[in-house]
Design a protein around this motif. Structure first.
Motif, PDB file in Angstrom:
ATOM      1  N   TYR A 231       0.813  -1.211   0.000  1.00 51.35           N
ATOM      2  CA  TYR A 231       0.000   0.000   0.000  1.00 51.35           C
ATOM      3  C   TYR A 231       0.848   1.263   0.000  1.00 51.35           C
ATOM      4  O   TYR A 231       0.575   2.211  -0.741  1.00 51.35           O
ATOM      5  CB  TYR A 231      -0.944   0.007   1.205  1.00 51.35           C
ATOM      6  CG  TYR A 231      -1.983   1.095   1.122  1.00 51.35           C
ATOM      7  CD1 TYR A 231      -3.131   0.910   0.342  1.00 51.35           C
ATOM      8  CD2 TYR A 231      -1.821   2.304   1.789  1.00 51.35           C
ATOM      9  CE1 TYR A 231      -4.084   1.915   0.241  1.00 51.35           C
ATOM     10  CE2 TYR A 231      -2.770   3.308   1.686  1.00 51.35           C
ATOM     11  CZ  TYR A 231      -3.897   3.105   0.911  1.00 51.35           C
ATOM     12  OH  TYR A 231      -4.838   4.103   0.795  1.00 51.35           O
ATOM     13  N   ASN A 232       1.880   1.300   0.824  1.00 50.98           N
ATOM     14  CA  ASN A 232       2.721   2.496   0.909  1.00 50.98           C
ATOM     15  C   ASN A 232       4.128   2.110   1.363  1.00 50.98           C
ATOM     16  O   ASN A 232       4.304   1.220   2.208  1.00 50.98           O
ATOM     17  CB  ASN A 232       2.142   3.515   1.891  1.00 50.98           C
ATOM     18  CG  ASN A 232       2.967   4.792   1.972  1.00 50.98           C
ATOM     19  OD1 ASN A 232       2.976   5.584   1.037  1.00 50.98           O
ATOM     20  ND2 ASN A 232       3.681   4.981   3.068  1.00 50.98           N
ATOM     21  N   VAL A 233       5.122   2.788   0.798  1.00 54.00           N
ATOM     22  CA  VAL A 233       6.514   2.594   1.201  1.00 54.00           C
ATOM     23  C   VAL A 233       7.118   3.960   1.518  1.00 54.00           C
ATOM     24  O   VAL A 233       7.056   4.879   0.690  1.00 54.00           O
ATOM     25  CB  VAL A 233       7.347   1.907   0.106  1.00 54.00           C
ATOM     26  CG1 VAL A 233       8.806   1.785   0.553  1.00 54.00           C
ATOM     27  CG2 VAL A 233       6.774   0.530  -0.217  1.00 54.00           C
ATOM     28  N   SER A 234       7.687   4.096   2.699  1.00 49.31           N
ATOM     29  CA  SER A 234       8.343   5.334   3.091  1.00 49.31           C
ATOM     30  C   SER A 234       9.805   5.056   3.411  1.00 49.31           C
ATOM     31  O   SER A 234      10.118   4.110   4.135  1.00 49.31           O
ATOM     32  CB  SER A 234       7.659   5.954   4.312  1.00 49.31           C
ATOM     33  OG  SER A 234       6.333   6.362   4.008  1.00 49.31           O
ATOM     34  N   ILE A 235      10.679   5.889   2.861  1.00 46.84           N
ATOM     35  CA  ILE A 235      12.113   5.804   3.129  1.00 46.84           C
ATOM     36  C   ILE A 235      12.488   6.996   4.007  1.00 46.84           C
ATOM     37  O   ILE A 235      12.269   8.153   3.625  1.00 46.84           O
ATOM     38  CB  ILE A 235      12.942   5.851   1.833  1.00 46.84           C
ATOM     39  CG1 ILE A 235      12.445   4.798   0.830  1.00 46.84           C
ATOM     40  CG2 ILE A 235      14.425   5.686   2.136  1.00 46.84           C
ATOM     41  CD1 ILE A 235      12.646   3.363   1.292  1.00 46.84           C
ATOM     42  N   PHE A 236      13.038   6.724   5.170  1.00 49.08           N
ATOM     43  CA  PHE A 236      13.393   7.786   6.109  1.00 49.08           C
ATOM     44  C   PHE A 236      14.914   7.880   6.251  1.00 49.08           C
ATOM     45  O   PHE A 236      15.567   6.904   6.617  1.00 49.08           O
ATOM     46  CB  PHE A 236      12.760   7.533   7.476  1.00 49.08           C
ATOM     47  CG  PHE A 236      11.254   7.534   7.459  1.00 49.08           C
ATOM     48  CD1 PHE A 236      10.549   8.729   7.386  1.00 49.08           C
ATOM     49  CD2 PHE A 236      10.543   6.344   7.497  1.00 49.08           C
ATOM     50  CE1 PHE A 236       9.155   8.738   7.353  1.00 49.08           C
ATOM     51  CE2 PHE A 236       9.157   6.338   7.480  1.00 49.08           C
ATOM     52  CZ  PHE A 236       8.466   7.540   7.403  1.00 49.08           C
ATOM     53  N   GLY A 237      15.444   9.064   5.948  1.00 49.92           N
ATOM     54  CA  GLY A 237      16.879   9.275   6.109  1.00 49.92           C
ATOM     55  C   GLY A 237      17.278   9.474   7.556  1.00 49.92           C
ATOM     56  O   GLY A 237      18.440   9.315   7.915  1.00 49.92           O
ATOM     57  N   GLY A 238      16.302   9.831   8.406  1.00 50.56           N
ATOM     58  CA  GLY A 238      16.588  10.128   9.800  1.00 50.56           C
ATOM     59  C   GLY A 238      17.116  11.546   9.957  1.00 50.56           C
ATOM     60  O   GLY A 238      17.476  12.221   8.992  1.00 50.56           O
ATOM     61  N   PHE A 239      17.147  12.016  11.208  1.00 48.25           N
ATOM     62  CA  PHE A 239      17.680  13.336  11.526  1.00 48.25           C
ATOM     63  C   PHE A 239      18.911  13.154  12.397  1.00 48.25           C
ATOM     64  O   PHE A 239      18.805  12.742  13.556  1.00 48.25           O
ATOM     65  CB  PHE A 239      16.629  14.179  12.250  1.00 48.25           C
ATOM     66  CG  PHE A 239      17.040  15.608  12.448  1.00 48.25           C
ATOM     67  CD1 PHE A 239      17.302  16.427  11.366  1.00 48.25           C
ATOM     68  CD2 PHE A 239      17.165  16.134  13.724  1.00 48.25           C
ATOM     69  CE1 PHE A 239      17.674  17.753  11.538  1.00 48.25           C
ATOM     70  CE2 PHE A 239      17.543  17.464  13.909  1.00 48.25           C
ATOM     71  CZ  PHE A 239      17.797  18.277  12.820  1.00 48.25           C
ATOM     72  N   PRO A 240      20.107  13.442  11.855  1.00 44.71           N
ATOM     73  CA  PRO A 240      21.338  13.065  12.551  1.00 44.71           C
ATOM     74  C   PRO A 240      21.696  13.930  13.739  1.00 44.71           C
ATOM     75  O   PRO A 240      22.627  13.600  14.479  1.00 44.71           O
ATOM     76  CB  PRO A 240      22.397  13.200  11.447  1.00 44.71           C
ATOM     77  CG  PRO A 240      21.864  14.267  10.551  1.00 44.71           C
ATOM     78  CD  PRO A 240      20.374  14.057  10.542  1.00 44.71           C
ATOM     79  N   TYR A 241      20.982  15.041  13.938  1.00 46.56           N
ATOM     80  CA  TYR A 241      21.322  15.925  15.052  1.00 46.56           C
ATOM     81  C   TYR A 241      20.501  15.639  16.304  1.00 46.56           C
ATOM     82  O   TYR A 241      20.590  16.377  17.285  1.00 46.56           O
ATOM     83  CB  TYR A 241      21.132  17.384  14.628  1.00 46.56           C
ATOM     84  CG  TYR A 241      21.871  17.725  13.361  1.00 46.56           C
ATOM     85  CD1 TYR A 241      23.253  17.677  13.297  1.00 46.56           C
ATOM     86  CD2 TYR A 241      21.180  18.078  12.205  1.00 46.56           C
ATOM     87  CE1 TYR A 241      23.934  17.972  12.126  1.00 46.56           C
ATOM     88  CE2 TYR A 241      21.850  18.380  11.025  1.00 46.56           C
ATOM     89  CZ  TYR A 241      23.226  18.319  10.997  1.00 46.56           C
ATOM     90  OH  TYR A 241      23.893  18.609   9.829  1.00 46.56           O
ATOM     91  N   SER A 242      19.706  14.583  16.275  1.00 45.95           N
ATOM     92  CA  SER A 242      18.947  14.161  17.449  1.00 45.95           C
ATOM     93  C   SER A 242      19.726  13.073  18.176  1.00 45.95           C
ATOM     94  O   SER A 242      19.913  11.972  17.647  1.00 45.95           O
ATOM     95  CB  SER A 242      17.566  13.623  17.045  1.00 45.95           C
ATOM     96  OG  SER A 242      16.786  14.634  16.445  1.00 45.95           O
ATOM     97  N   ASP A 243      20.184  13.374  19.373  1.00 43.84           N
ATOM     98  CA  ASP A 243      20.980  12.427  20.157  1.00 43.84           C
ATOM     99  C   ASP A 243      20.046  11.557  20.985  1.00 43.84           C
ATOM    100  O   ASP A 243      19.857  11.769  22.185  1.00 43.84           O
ATOM    101  CB  ASP A 243      21.953  13.200  21.049  1.00 43.84           C
ATOM    102  CG  ASP A 243      22.913  12.273  21.797  1.00 43.84           C
ATOM    103  OD1 ASP A 243      23.040  11.103  21.387  1.00 43.84           O
ATOM    104  OD2 ASP A 243      23.524  12.727  22.779  1.00 43.84           O
TER     105      ASP A 243
END
Length: 506
Positions: A231-243
């Motif tokens: 139904y749906n595919v999401s690709i998440f790069g993430g947020f690298p500044y969140s520790d």
């Protein structure tokens, strides 16, 4: 009489664990804090997630829209507990007094961090479930840079990540979320989700979807969505500044059966890992970037993008290294902005248009990244700082930068603004009488989103490696809570330890 009551809400923030600027309730009020029917005026006709929710639901004669709470702040430091719980409390109060709902649409970011709370989106969804029960369908939209957690999936399988960067499909994902929710509400459709967290902390500079490794992944995602039952595919790069322990890239697949979701997610996760090296890029220094710009023979402006101080990556918007170099260049047809400096704007207002004033520009929030620059400036124009975006990114959304001043120092035009906002739309400059398309070199506090509106206006774009809290060099940050091992920091840590041992041995 309406058969279905659908609630809509929005709680959005991208939080930088290493930024000195804590995000308080005032920052949400400045950017956008709307309750109940105020939401219609703020978001109707906008190319935003909530704009997408509204357009789909308005077309349904049997649907009653129940507007709840919408709150967003410009990316900055972690959200204070007081701010978060104020908004959460109002959200839950609105839900409690809204009456029975048949479904809920909520736009989230996915990279919010709150004091003493690493996964506020999951926490919020849990609190919402405690209000509306476990049987009311929920669908969310998420930013491509979300740090998605398994806990979020326990509350709903319907999460729709942006597929473009610059994010010009926010509206489309709002539409997709609304349609999926209505299908579940009307037809009792059952969805299954599979999330694969990947041990990768990727810098976002090379996540544009027009070219490069993220385009490869988005193309694969769209291809997978053509398969039966996906139904749906999401690709998440993430947020690298969140520790935080859930930081990093991920793949999320929603399907009509669990096996398909799992198989597809595993395949895409493997492909994502295989191209991780392609996300790493080296950037020129400010001096190198300017020298390159001077050698170009473009008929259109050349942009120098100060990505490490991009407010939408939580930069303060007031670092001064690029500004200093452009002042020294002192070349006709140069423009710099927007520089966050409300103090200097006050001095400009006091001096008046057409007069000269002594200013100490920038360097007030983060002097460690560049001290204030002393100048004699001519005040060219002043404004209240309100305009509407004309470009594809957040199109038609009203923006208020809390005052603006156009000044000239020598040959350099500078735009001062009253709150840190990325230079993502040319109306930031045009609203005060500056036409960026007429310039030769433009220094912008921006990263990738500005391309959506500026690419038709400019020639070359050069990213420069100036100091700033949103530096492309992740090794400059002292992480304490991210997963270990995580690439590429694991390699840096290994090499550092190897050098230390070699030094000790000799």
């Amino acid at each position: 009489m309406s058969s279905y009551r659908i609630g809509i809400a929005f709680f959005y923030h991208e939080s930088h664990s290493f930024s000195p600027l804590k995000t308080e309730i005032e920052q949400f009020v400045q950017e956008g804090y709307f309750v109940g029917t105020e939401i219609y005026k703020a978001y109707s006709g906008t190319k935003t997630e909530v704009g997408g929710f509204l357009d789909v639901l308005k077309q349904e004669k049997q649907v009653e829209i129940v507007p709840l709470v919408c709150a967003a702040a410009v990316p900055s430091g972690v959200v204070s507990s007081a701010a978060y719980y104020t908004i959460e409390k109002q959200m839950l109060h609105a839900l409690t007094h809204a009456g029975p709902l048949d479904g809920l649409l909520i736009a989230l970011h996915g990279a919010m961090v709150v004091e003493h709370l690493f996964d506020p989106e999951a926490h919020l969804l849990g609190q919402i479930r405690s209000c509306i029960g476990n049987n009311v369908p929920i669908a969310t939209t998420l930013d491509m840079h979300a740090n998605v957690s398994e806990d979020m999936l326990t509350y709903t399988p319907l999460h729709f990540g942006f597929k473009t960067y610059p994010h010009v499909d926010m509206y489309e994902q709002g539409v997709n979320a609304a349609r999926a929710l209505l299908t579940q509400v009307k037809e009792s459709a059952i969805y299954y989700a599979s999330l694969k967290k990947l041990p990768m902390l990727l810098p976002s500079i090379n996540m544009r979807t027009a070219e490069g490794p993220m385009k490869k992944m988005i193309d694969l995602a769209k291809q997978a969505e053509q398969e039966a039952d996906v139904y749906n595919v999401s690709i998440f790069g993430g947020f690298p500044y969140s520790d935080i322990p859930i930081a990093g890239a991920s793949v999320l697949v929603t399907a009509l059966n669990p096996d398909t979701a799992e198989t597809t997610a595993n395949t895409l996760a493997s492909q994502f890992l295989s191209i991780k090296e392609e996300f790493i890029v080296d950037l020129p220094t400010v001096e190198e970037g300017l020298q390159t710009a001077l050698k170009l023979s473009n008929t259109k402006p050349t942009v120098l993008a100060d990505i490490a101080d991009n407010p939408l990556s939580c930069g303060s918007g007031d670092t001064t290294e690029l500004l200093e170099y452009m002042l020294k260049l002192n070349m006709p047809g140069t423009l710099f902005g927007g520089l966050y400096d409300p103090d200097s704007i006050k001095h400009c207002v006091q001096a008046g248009i057409g007069n000269y004033v002594s200013l100490s520009l920038g360097g007030k929030v983060s002097p460690e990244f560049g001290k204030p620059v002393e100048v004699e400036a001519k005040v060219v124009a002043l404004s209240e700082g309100e305009f509407y975006n004309s470009g594809p990114f957040n199109q038609h959304l009203k923006v208020n930068v809390k005052g603006a001043a156009h000044i000239q120092v020598g040959e350099l035009d500078i735009l001062l603004i009253g709150r840190p906002v990325s230079a993502n739309d040319p109306e930031l400059f045009r609203h005060i009488g500056i036409e960026p398309a007429t310039k030769k070199i433009i220094g912008l506090k921006a990263k990738n989103h500005f391309r959506a509106a500026f690419e038709p206006l400019v020639g070359s774009i050069i990213y420069v490696d100036a100091p700033g809290v949103a530096s492309n060099r992740l090794t400059t940050f002292k992480y304490q809570h991210i997963p270990e091992p995580i690439w590429p920091l694991q390699d840096v840590k290994y090499e550092s330890e190897k050098r230390r041992k070699e030094k000790w041995m000799h």
